[in-house]
Design a protein around this motif. Structure first.
Motif, PDB file in Angstrom:
ATOM      1  N   UNK A 126       0.865  -1.183   0.000  1.00  0.00           N
ATOM      2  CA  UNK A 126       0.000   0.000   0.000  1.00  0.00           C
ATOM      3  C   UNK A 126       0.892   1.220   0.000  1.00  0.00           C
ATOM      4  N   UNK A 127       0.753   2.044  -1.015  1.00  0.00           N
ATOM      5  CA  UNK A 127       1.617   3.213  -1.151  1.00  0.00           C
ATOM      6  C   UNK A 127       0.825   4.495  -0.987  1.00  0.00           C
ATOM      7  N   UNK A 128       1.474   5.494  -0.402  1.00  0.00           N
ATOM      8  CA  UNK A 128       0.855   6.809  -0.287  1.00  0.00           C
ATOM      9  C   UNK A 128       0.911   7.545  -1.624  1.00  0.00           C
ATOM     10  N   UNK A 129       1.691   6.986  -2.550  1.00  0.00           N
ATOM     11  CA  UNK A 129       1.805   7.592  -3.880  1.00  0.00           C
ATOM     12  C   UNK A 129       0.922   6.833  -4.858  1.00  0.00           C
ATOM     13  N   UNK A 130      -0.186   7.407  -5.302  1.00  0.00           N
ATOM     14  CA  UNK A 130      -1.069   6.733  -6.266  1.00  0.00           C
ATOM     15  C   UNK A 130      -0.315   6.410  -7.546  1.00  0.00           C
ATOM     16  N   UNK A 131      -0.770   5.353  -8.213  1.00  0.00           N
ATOM     17  CA  UNK A 131      -0.157   4.984  -9.481  1.00  0.00           C
ATOM     18  C   UNK A 131       1.144   4.231  -9.338  1.00  0.00           C
ATOM     19  N   UNK A 132       1.444   3.754  -8.130  1.00  0.00           N
ATOM     20  CA  UNK A 132       2.709   3.067  -7.876  1.00  0.00           C
ATOM     21  C   UNK A 132       2.751   1.710  -8.583  1.00  0.00           C
ATOM     22  N   UNK A 133       1.621   1.008  -8.613  1.00  0.00           N
ATOM     23  CA  UNK A 133       1.581  -0.307  -9.249  1.00  0.00           C
ATOM     24  C   UNK A 133       1.606  -0.144 -10.763  1.00  0.00           C
ATOM     25  N   UNK A 134       2.681  -0.613 -11.379  1.00  0.00           N
ATOM     26  CA  UNK A 134       2.820  -0.487 -12.824  1.00  0.00           C
ATOM     27  C   UNK A 134       3.022  -1.847 -13.483  1.00  0.00           C
ATOM     28  N   UNK A 135       2.631  -2.892 -12.770  1.00  0.00           N
ATOM     29  CA  UNK A 135       2.773  -4.248 -13.292  1.00  0.00           C
ATOM     30  C   UNK A 135       1.488  -5.027 -13.052  1.00  0.00           C
ATOM     31  N   UNK A 136       1.397  -6.187 -13.701  1.00  0.00           N
ATOM     32  CA  UNK A 136       0.310  -7.125 -13.428  1.00  0.00           C
ATOM     33  C   UNK A 136       0.871  -8.185 -12.487  1.00  0.00           C
ATOM     34  N   UNK A 137       0.278  -8.312 -11.315  1.00  0.00           N
ATOM     35  CA  UNK A 137       0.794  -9.215 -10.287  1.00  0.00           C
ATOM     36  C   UNK A 137      -0.123 -10.429 -10.127  1.00  0.00           C
ATOM     37  N   UNK A 138       0.469 -11.608 -10.230  1.00  0.00           N
ATOM     38  CA  UNK A 138      -0.281 -12.859 -10.119  1.00  0.00           C
ATOM     39  C   UNK A 138      -0.005 -13.497  -8.755  1.00  0.00           C
ATOM     40  N   UNK A 139      -1.042 -13.593  -7.931  1.00  0.00           N
ATOM     41  CA  UNK A 139      -0.918 -14.215  -6.608  1.00  0.00           C
ATOM     42  C   UNK A 139      -1.486 -15.633  -6.654  1.00  0.00           C
ATOM     43  N   UNK A 192      -5.783 -21.457  -7.341  1.00  0.00           N
ATOM     44  CA  UNK A 192      -6.323 -20.371  -8.168  1.00  0.00           C
ATOM     45  C   UNK A 192      -5.348 -19.202  -8.149  1.00  0.00           C
ATOM     46  N   UNK A 193      -5.627 -18.218  -9.023  1.00  0.00           N
ATOM     47  CA  UNK A 193      -4.811 -17.009  -9.057  1.00  0.00           C
ATOM     48  C   UNK A 193      -5.683 -15.772  -8.871  1.00  0.00           C
ATOM     49  N   UNK A 194      -5.210 -14.878  -8.046  1.00  0.00           N
ATOM     50  CA  UNK A 194      -5.795 -13.560  -7.905  1.00  0.00           C
ATOM     51  C   UNK A 194      -4.862 -12.598  -8.634  1.00  0.00           C
ATOM     52  N   UNK A 195      -5.405 -11.853  -9.592  1.00  0.00           N
ATOM     53  CA  UNK A 195      -4.584 -11.022 -10.471  1.00  0.00           C
ATOM     54  C   UNK A 195      -4.848  -9.545 -10.187  1.00  0.00           C
ATOM     55  N   UNK A 196      -3.786  -8.838  -9.837  1.00  0.00           N
ATOM     56  CA  UNK A 196      -3.854  -7.408  -9.519  1.00  0.00           C
ATOM     57  C   UNK A 196      -3.410  -6.617 -10.748  1.00  0.00           C
ATOM     58  N   UNK A 197      -4.364  -5.912 -11.372  1.00  0.00           N
ATOM     59  CA  UNK A 197      -4.071  -5.129 -12.571  1.00  0.00           C
ATOM     60  C   UNK A 197      -3.601  -3.721 -12.191  1.00  0.00           C
ATOM     61  N   UNK A 198      -2.822  -3.070 -13.036  1.00  0.00           N
ATOM     62  CA  UNK A 198      -2.317  -1.722 -12.719  1.00  0.00           C
ATOM     63  C   UNK A 198      -3.459  -0.732 -12.495  1.00  0.00           C
TER      64      UNK A 198
END
Length: 260
Positions: A52-65, A71-77
């Protein structure tokens, strides 16, 4: 779902190849600072799995958990970050579009909307694009703890009206603080990802664990609360205590003898 294991297995950038995963996937999309990382951490019962970042837009990748190796939970940018330049915004859009078109295991897309505000132009654009691509986005109305209970229904109606959602679209109010909506989201994910036989086996396993836990509590409650004395238990710690007491008594006896 009972979370046994979870790990960030794959991270994809703009030039990465989308993995051909073995298990089914559900994806989470939402604008920057909508609470996506907090949602993922709450679903996984982890405090800092998704950063969790205080800077919005920090996630710039697709993350596969990978969850439970099942199963996979996928976090989109996150999209819509105002300070991101046009080139970065275009790359984020390309990544999301590439994943949605490429994944063979994607079962559902969850679109996160901040319940406190009307959906933004970016939210509307993302929802319409997903629908046009053949998806039926499930709406998660985040940060529900910021509203009074009496306000939630009206705000959900606003979200539906602004997005012009299709009839039957599911909208789930969620709070990462109170965990409101967590069980409902997981029940929906389970029904989308697993077949009936697997769901039944999972349910039976969870019921067996609950029963075992209850049985252990009942057994503990039936035991006497007062601990037995060392003479009965014969525990090493109790013996050491006796030795120290005997030594103290012996020393006291010697001192009394000297005084005499």
């Amino acid at each position: 779902m009972v979370i046994k294991s979870v790990n960030l297995e794959t991270v994809c950038g703009i030039t990465s190849t989308i993995p051909d995963n073995e298990y089914n996937e559900v994806a989470f999309a939402g604008k920057s600072n909508v609470g996506k990382s907090s949602l993922i951490n709450a679903l996984m019962n982890r405090k800092s799995l998704a950063r969790i970042s205080s800077q919005p837009g920090k996630t710039q990748t697709i993350n596969f958990y990978n969850v439970n190796d099942a199963m996979y939970l996928v976090d989109l940018p996150g999209y819509g970050y105002a300070n991101a330049n046009i080139e970065i915004k275009a790359k984020w859009g390309q990544m999301i579009e590439n994943y949605l078109h490429t994944s063979k295991k994607l079962q559902a897309v969850f679109l996160l909307i901040d319940i406190r505000h009307e959906p933004s132009d970016n939210d509307i654009m993302m929802y319409d694009w997903m629908v046009n691509q053949g998806f039926a986005p499930i709406i998660i109305a985040t940060k529900s703890d910021k509203l009074k209970k009496s306000q939630i229904a009206a705000h959900i109606k606003t979200i539906k009206d602004v997005l012009h959602v299709k009839p039957g679209t599911v909208v789930i109010p969620f709070s990462s603080m109170s965990k409101e909506g967590r069980d409902e989201i997981w029940n929906l994910i389970d029904s989308l990802v697993f077949d009936e036989e697997t769901l039944l086996a999972m349910k039976q396993e969870e019921e067996a664990k609950r029963e075992a836990k209850s049985a252990a509590k009942r057994a503990a409650a039936s035991q006497p609360h007062k601990k037995e004395r060392w003479k009965k238990t014969g525990k090493p710690v109790a013996k050491k205590t006796k030795e120290r007491r005997d030594k103290a008594k012996s020393k006291k006896s010697v001192n009394n003898h000297k005084k005499k």
